[in-house]
Write an enzyme that holds these catalytic residues in place. Structure first.
Site, PDB file in Angstrom:
ATOM      1  N   LYS A  50      70.616  25.456  51.293  1.00  0.00           N
ATOM      2  CA  LYS A  50      69.284  25.029  50.996  1.00  0.00           C
ATOM      3  C   LYS A  50      69.080  23.856  49.363  1.00  0.00           C
ATOM      4  CE  LYS A  50      67.821  29.492  52.949  1.00  0.00           C
ATOM      5  NZ  LYS A  50      67.335  30.938  52.384  1.00  0.00           N
ATOM      6  N   ALA A  64      66.944  29.210  46.964  1.00  0.00           N
ATOM      7  CA  ALA A  64      67.511  30.471  46.913  1.00  0.00           C
ATOM      8  C   ALA A  64      67.489  31.137  48.194  1.00  0.00           C
ATOM      9  CB  ALA A  64      66.141  30.460  45.972  1.00  0.00           C
ATOM     10  N   ASP A  65      67.573  32.683  47.584  1.00  0.00           N
ATOM     11  CA  ASP A  65      67.437  33.041  49.376  1.00  0.00           C
ATOM     12  C   ASP A  65      67.469  34.302  49.133  1.00  0.00           C
ATOM     13  OD1 ASP A  65      67.821  32.840  52.053  1.00  0.00           O
ATOM     14  OD2 ASP A  65      69.310  34.790  51.859  1.00  0.00           O
ATOM     15  N   THR A  66      67.104  35.461  49.375  1.00  0.00           N
ATOM     16  CA  THR A  66      66.879  36.774  48.877  1.00  0.00           C
ATOM     17  C   THR A  66      67.220  37.671  50.269  1.00  0.00           C
ATOM     18  OG1 THR A  66      64.727  35.761  47.439  1.00  0.00           O
ATOM     19  CG2 THR A  66      65.192  39.256  48.142  1.00  0.00           C
TER      20      THR A  66
END
Length: 181
Positions: A50, A64-66
Site C-alpha cells: 500500500k 497500514a493494514d489490520t
C-alpha cells in the site's frame, strides 16, 4: 510531508493524534495474499504494497493494514449477515489477535513493523450477535466488529494497544516516525 496511504477514516483520525500535517493518497493494489502466509506477515506485506506506490522523493509514506486472526485463520470483512454471524460465533468466548502492520517509506528507505493486541470476547448469545449485526457496524470491519463502537459491548478484555485494534498503533507509530526521520 507525510502521506497516509489509506482511505480508512479511523486511521485518519488516529494519525491526527500524532500530526495534522498529512495528506491521503490511495492506490488500488492487489491485496491477494500469498498462500499459507501467517497473519503477522500478511499485515506487514499488505502495508508495504500500500505504501510503495507513493514512496518516491522526500515524503514519508505510511501504509497500514489490520487483520483479526484466530487459530492462524485471518478473518477479513464479512460479505453477508451470515458470514458476520459465523465470524462472531467463531470469536465468541475466545481470545483472538489483532495485528496491524505499518510500513514507513521514503525514497529508498523503508521500515515495516507489526503490532499485536490480544482481544477476548465474552461468550455471546445468539440474541447479542443478532442485535450487533442489526447495527450494520460489522460490515466494514475485519473480524466483523469495531471495538470503538457497539462492538465494545462484545469485548471482555484486551491485552495491548487499544488503538491497534481500531486500526493504527499510535504510540508505536509515533516512536517509529521519530526514529525514521
Amino acid at each position: 510531508m507525510i502521506i497516509l496511504a489509506s482511505q480508512s477514516p479511523r486511521r485518519q483520525e488516529l494519525l491526527k493524534l500524532i500530526t495534522s500535517d498529512f495528506e491521503i493518497k490511495v492506490s488500488n493494489v492487489d491485496e491477494t495474499l500469498p498462500d499459507k502466509i501467517m497473519p503477522k506477515e500478511a499485515v506487514m506485506y499488505l502495508s508495504k504494497i500500500k505504501a510503495e506506490p507513493f514512496a518516491d522523493g522526500d515524503n514519508i509514506v505510511i501504509g497500514a493494514d489490520t487483520v483479526v486472526a484466530l487459530d492462524g485463520k485471518i478473518l477479513g470483512k464479512p460479505k453477508s449477515e451470515e458470514n458476520a454471524r459465523e465470524m462472531l460465533r467463531f470469536l465468541s468466548g475466545r481470545t483472538h489477535s489483532v495485528f496491524t502492520g505499518v510500513t514507513l517509506a521514503s525514497g529508498k528507505k523503508t521500515k515495516t513493523f507489526a503490532v499485536e493486541t490480544k482481544v477476548k470476547f465474552f461468550e455471546l448469545t445468539n440474541e447479542e450477535t443478532d442485535a450487533y449485526i442489526k447495527t450494520k457496524e460489522p460490515f466494514d470491519k475485519a473480524g466483523a466488529y469495531g471495538i470503538q463502537g457497539y462492538g465494545s459491548l462484545l469485548v471482555e478484555k484486551i491485552d495491548g494497544d487499544y488503538f491497534n485494534v481500531v486500526g493504527l498503533p499510535v504510540s508505536t507509530l509515533a516512536r517509529e516516525l521519530k526514529a525514521f526521520e
